[in-house]
Design a protein around this motif. Structure first.
Motif, PDB file in Angstrom:
ATOM      1  N   SER A 311      27.955  37.866  40.443  1.00  0.00           N
ATOM      2  CA  SER A 311      29.191  37.894  39.052  1.00  0.00           C
ATOM      3  C   SER A 311      29.476  38.932  39.080  1.00  0.00           C
ATOM      4  O   SER A 311      30.881  39.578  39.084  1.00  0.00           O
ATOM      5  N   ARG A 312      28.707  39.487  39.331  1.00  0.00           N
ATOM      6  CA  ARG A 312      29.040  41.768  38.864  1.00  0.00           C
ATOM      7  C   ARG A 312      29.131  41.989  39.878  1.00  0.00           C
ATOM      8  O   ARG A 312      30.578  43.422  39.904  1.00  0.00           O
ATOM      9  N   ARG A 313      29.011  41.714  41.397  1.00  0.00           N
ATOM     10  CA  ARG A 313      29.606  41.932  42.446  1.00  0.00           C
ATOM     11  C   ARG A 313      31.550  41.281  42.426  1.00  0.00           C
ATOM     12  O   ARG A 313      32.029  42.005  42.783  1.00  0.00           O
ATOM     13  N   GLN A 314      31.624  40.008  42.686  1.00  0.00           N
ATOM     14  CA  GLN A 314      32.494  40.304  42.478  1.00  0.00           C
ATOM     15  C   GLN A 314      33.895  40.486  41.444  1.00  0.00           C
ATOM     16  O   GLN A 314      35.123  40.645  41.806  1.00  0.00           O
ATOM     17  N   HIS A 315      33.309  40.685  39.698  1.00  0.00           N
ATOM     18  CA  HIS A 315      34.299  41.180  39.024  1.00  0.00           C
ATOM     19  C   HIS A 315      34.413  42.975  39.610  1.00  0.00           C
ATOM     20  O   HIS A 315      35.492  42.872  39.474  1.00  0.00           O
ATOM     21  N   ALA A 316      33.095  43.420  40.597  1.00  0.00           N
ATOM     22  CA  ALA A 316      34.056  45.265  41.201  1.00  0.00           C
ATOM     23  C   ALA A 316      34.893  44.982  41.770  1.00  0.00           C
ATOM     24  O   ALA A 316      35.617  46.152  42.080  1.00  0.00           O
ATOM     25  N   ILE A 317      34.678  43.847  42.190  1.00  0.00           N
ATOM     26  CA  ILE A 317      36.039  43.492  43.328  1.00  0.00           C
ATOM     27  C   ILE A 317      36.931  43.930  43.079  1.00  0.00           C
ATOM     28  O   ILE A 317      38.106  43.690  43.131  1.00  0.00           O
ATOM     29  N   ALA A 318      36.924  42.355  42.117  1.00  0.00           N
ATOM     30  CA  ALA A 318      38.439  42.068  41.629  1.00  0.00           C
ATOM     31  C   ALA A 318      39.405  43.671  40.166  1.00  0.00           C
ATOM     32  O   ALA A 318      40.312  43.763  40.848  1.00  0.00           O
ATOM     33  N   LEU A 319      38.190  44.327  40.213  1.00  0.00           N
ATOM     34  CA  LEU A 319      38.518  45.318  39.383  1.00  0.00           C
ATOM     35  C   LEU A 319      39.274  45.866  40.161  1.00  0.00           C
ATOM     36  O   LEU A 319      40.373  47.016  39.496  1.00  0.00           O
ATOM     37  N   CYS A 320      38.375  46.476  41.440  1.00  0.00           N
ATOM     38  CA  CYS A 320      39.368  47.918  42.217  1.00  0.00           C
ATOM     39  C   CYS A 320      40.376  47.221  42.818  1.00  0.00           C
ATOM     40  O   CYS A 320      41.539  48.213  42.391  1.00  0.00           O
ATOM     41  N   GLY A 399      53.546  56.721  52.773  1.00  0.00           N
ATOM     42  CA  GLY A 399      53.034  55.848  51.792  1.00  0.00           C
ATOM     43  C   GLY A 399      51.669  56.483  51.627  1.00  0.00           C
ATOM     44  O   GLY A 399      50.976  57.285  52.072  1.00  0.00           O
ATOM     45  N   THR A 400      50.619  55.801  50.986  1.00  0.00           N
ATOM     46  CA  THR A 400      49.727  55.056  51.316  1.00  0.00           C
ATOM     47  C   THR A 400      48.847  54.225  51.151  1.00  0.00           C
ATOM     48  O   THR A 400      49.216  53.550  51.503  1.00  0.00           O
ATOM     49  N   ALA A 401      47.657  54.422  52.051  1.00  0.00           N
ATOM     50  CA  ALA A 401      46.684  53.527  52.754  1.00  0.00           C
ATOM     51  C   ALA A 401      45.496  53.355  52.011  1.00  0.00           C
ATOM     52  O   ALA A 401      44.669  54.734  52.109  1.00  0.00           O
ATOM     53  N   LEU A 402      44.645  52.359  51.280  1.00  0.00           N
ATOM     54  CA  LEU A 402      43.352  52.782  50.610  1.00  0.00           C
ATOM     55  C   LEU A 402      42.632  51.614  50.902  1.00  0.00           C
ATOM     56  O   LEU A 402      43.137  50.397  51.371  1.00  0.00           O
ATOM     57  N   ALA A 403      41.799  51.735  51.570  1.00  0.00           N
ATOM     58  CA  ALA A 403      40.483  50.787  52.129  1.00  0.00           C
ATOM     59  C   ALA A 403      39.253  50.676  51.507  1.00  0.00           C
ATOM     60  O   ALA A 403      38.485  52.486  51.381  1.00  0.00           O
ATOM     61  N   LEU A 404      38.881  49.951  50.519  1.00  0.00           N
ATOM     62  CA  LEU A 404      37.101  50.457  49.567  1.00  0.00           C
ATOM     63  C   LEU A 404      36.045  48.819  50.780  1.00  0.00           C
ATOM     64  O   LEU A 404      36.112  47.849  50.994  1.00  0.00           O
ATOM     65  N   ASP A 405      35.509  49.246  50.350  1.00  0.00           N
ATOM     66  CA  ASP A 405      33.999  49.298  51.407  1.00  0.00           C
ATOM     67  C   ASP A 405      32.841  48.746  49.897  1.00  0.00           C
ATOM     68  O   ASP A 405      32.843  48.734  49.863  1.00  0.00           O
ATOM     69  N   PHE A 406      32.679  47.150  50.095  1.00  0.00           N
ATOM     70  CA  PHE A 406      31.869  46.707  49.190  1.00  0.00           C
ATOM     71  C   PHE A 406      31.007  46.195  49.533  1.00  0.00           C
ATOM     72  O   PHE A 406      31.147  44.726  50.540  1.00  0.00           O
ATOM     73  N   GLY A 407      29.968  46.248  49.941  1.00  0.00           N
ATOM     74  CA  GLY A 407      28.342  45.405  50.490  1.00  0.00           C
ATOM     75  C   GLY A 407      28.167  44.110  49.729  1.00  0.00           C
ATOM     76  O   GLY A 407      27.918  43.968  48.536  1.00  0.00           O
TER      77      GLY A 407
END
Length: 414
Positions: A311-320, A399-407
């Motif tokens: 749940s913590r990882r899922q919450h972090a991804i959703a928030l970002c 424009g802007t492109a942003l990519a976020l990586d989550f292990g």
């Protein structure tokens, strides 16, 4: 002859252009600033660099190492060249008077320079504007000249006149007035610009790239009346290239500084690098956000597509994702998103077509808490930097492109 010999002995450093004996004083005697660079060509095809220090319509005062006396040709443009002969007894050192023997032009020959040809060599920016606007009705001349001079000064074009071209447009035809005669302009585009300027009765400006992509031209169209106007054209290829190199150096400095401050977790990447980033892995989900109520739908679609996570990882991804989409809405009116997976990494990508982040604001926009401007990513960026393992950012006017990586660790690995 005796005067110049005496001057060479008594006052060897005195410039010849200050002497009334050297190219005699008259209303048409001019000292171009800076001196005009030309080539003298002799009958055997040998070339000698020269500088026109002073001139009138019948003679030049040249600084050159060409042998004097001697006859030479000076090619001013494709259909205009001048035959000259050096006068050995007028001048000193490498500076001599050269008489104009014949002026060859497309329409025929003459014994002296015409008014337009004279202005080609002697005209200042103000005189060129005077010439280009002299056919206007009297009650409009001062207004147009004032506006054109202001535009020239504002755009820093006065210096560019040395490598630019000034033309008059009337009745569907261009007439060359001054500047760089061999400037190879895209004339079809120039004519379209002049037609627009005349039709709308206002100054028009276009930056045009040549058909082969090798040159960039800055074109200014100024209307005179319902059928005529003036065109100022400049080759800004070198300026653009210098700006591009400076921008690359500046971006490299920011890349290194931001990577160091974030411990290598935030990367500023160029467009090519970002294309590779957003194509890696397998697509899990994608969507668009145009209004605020699209964000909850994006979160739902992403959760359904992700593997089973704690749940913590899922919450972090959703928030970002929420913060990135909120920025796209705020600064670009919306954008698109996608989730991709490569091995044990989930990558969230958000792209928009907004104005991008100014280079001068990059460090503050990405690293300073609660920093937000119209063109920044806002205070949510520090939150994304806190939760994501790595971030990739590409931003610019398009424009802007942003990519976020989550292990991640899937439910089976927990």
């Amino acid at each position: 002859m005796q005067r110049c010999l005496e001057c060479a002995k008594k006052e060897p450093d005195r410039p010849c252009v200050e002497c009334q004996y050297f190219v005699q004083l008259s209303p048409l005697r001019r000292v171009p600033s800076p001196p005009v660079r030309v080539l003298l060509e002799d009958e055997h095809g040998r070339h000698y660099p020269a500088r026109i220090l002073v001139l009138n319509t019948t003679e030049f005062g040249l600084e050159t190492e060409a042998p004097v006396p001697g006859r030479y040709v000076i090619r001013l443009q494709e259909n205009l060249w001048v035959e000259v002969a050096g006068v050995p007894f007028k001048g000193k050192n490498n500076v001599h008077v050269f008489d104009i023997l014949c002026v060859h032009r497309k329409q025929g020959t003459a014994r002296r320079l015409s008014r337009e040809e004279y202005q080609l060599l002697a005209g200042s920016a103000g005189e060129l504007i005077q010439e280009i606007s002299r056919h206007l009705p009297e009650h409009l001349q001062d207004l147009v000249r004032e506006k054109l001079l202001a535009e020239v000064e504002k755009s820093e074009l006065i210096n560019a006149l040395r490598v630019g071209k000034v033309m008059k447009y009337e009745g569907g035809r261009f007439c060359y007035l001054s500047g760089q005669a061999d400037l190879d302009l895209p004339m079809e585009e120039a004519e379209k610009l002049m037609r627009q300027a005349i039709r709308k009765a206002e100054h028009r400006r276009e930056v045009i790239i040549s058909a082969d992509g090798q040159k960039v031209f800055d074109l200014h169209g100024v209307p005179f009346d319902h059928r005529s106007g003036g065109l100022l054209a400049f080759d800004i290829t070198e300026v653009i290239e210098k700006e591009r190199k400076m921008h690359q150096q500046e971006m490299q400095a920011y890349r290194e500084a931001i990577a160091a401050v974030t411990g290598g977790r935030l990367y500023l990447v160029n467009s090519g690098e970002m294309e590779k980033v957003i194509s890696e892995g397998t697509e899990l989900a994608r969507g668009e956000v145009r209004q605020t109520h699209d964000i909850p739908e994006a979160r739902r679609a992403m959760r359904e597509a992700l593997p089973v996570l704690d749940s913590r990882r899922q919450h972090a991804i959703a928030l970002c994702l929420t913060e990135a989409l909120a920025n796209a809405l705020k600064h670009a009116g919306g954008g698109c998103w996608q989730a991709r997976q490569s091995g044990d990494t989930v990558r969230i990508i958000v792209q928009d077509r907004g104005p991008g982040i100014k280079t001068s604001e990059l460090a503050r926009a990405t690293l300073m808490q609660h920093y937000s401007t119209k063109n920044s990513l806002g205070c949510g960026f520090t939150l994304m930097l806190y939760y994501a393992d790595h971030l990739y950012l590409n931003t610019g006017p398009s424009g802007t492109a942003l990519a976020l990586d989550f292990g991640i660790k899937t439910g089976q690995d927990q």
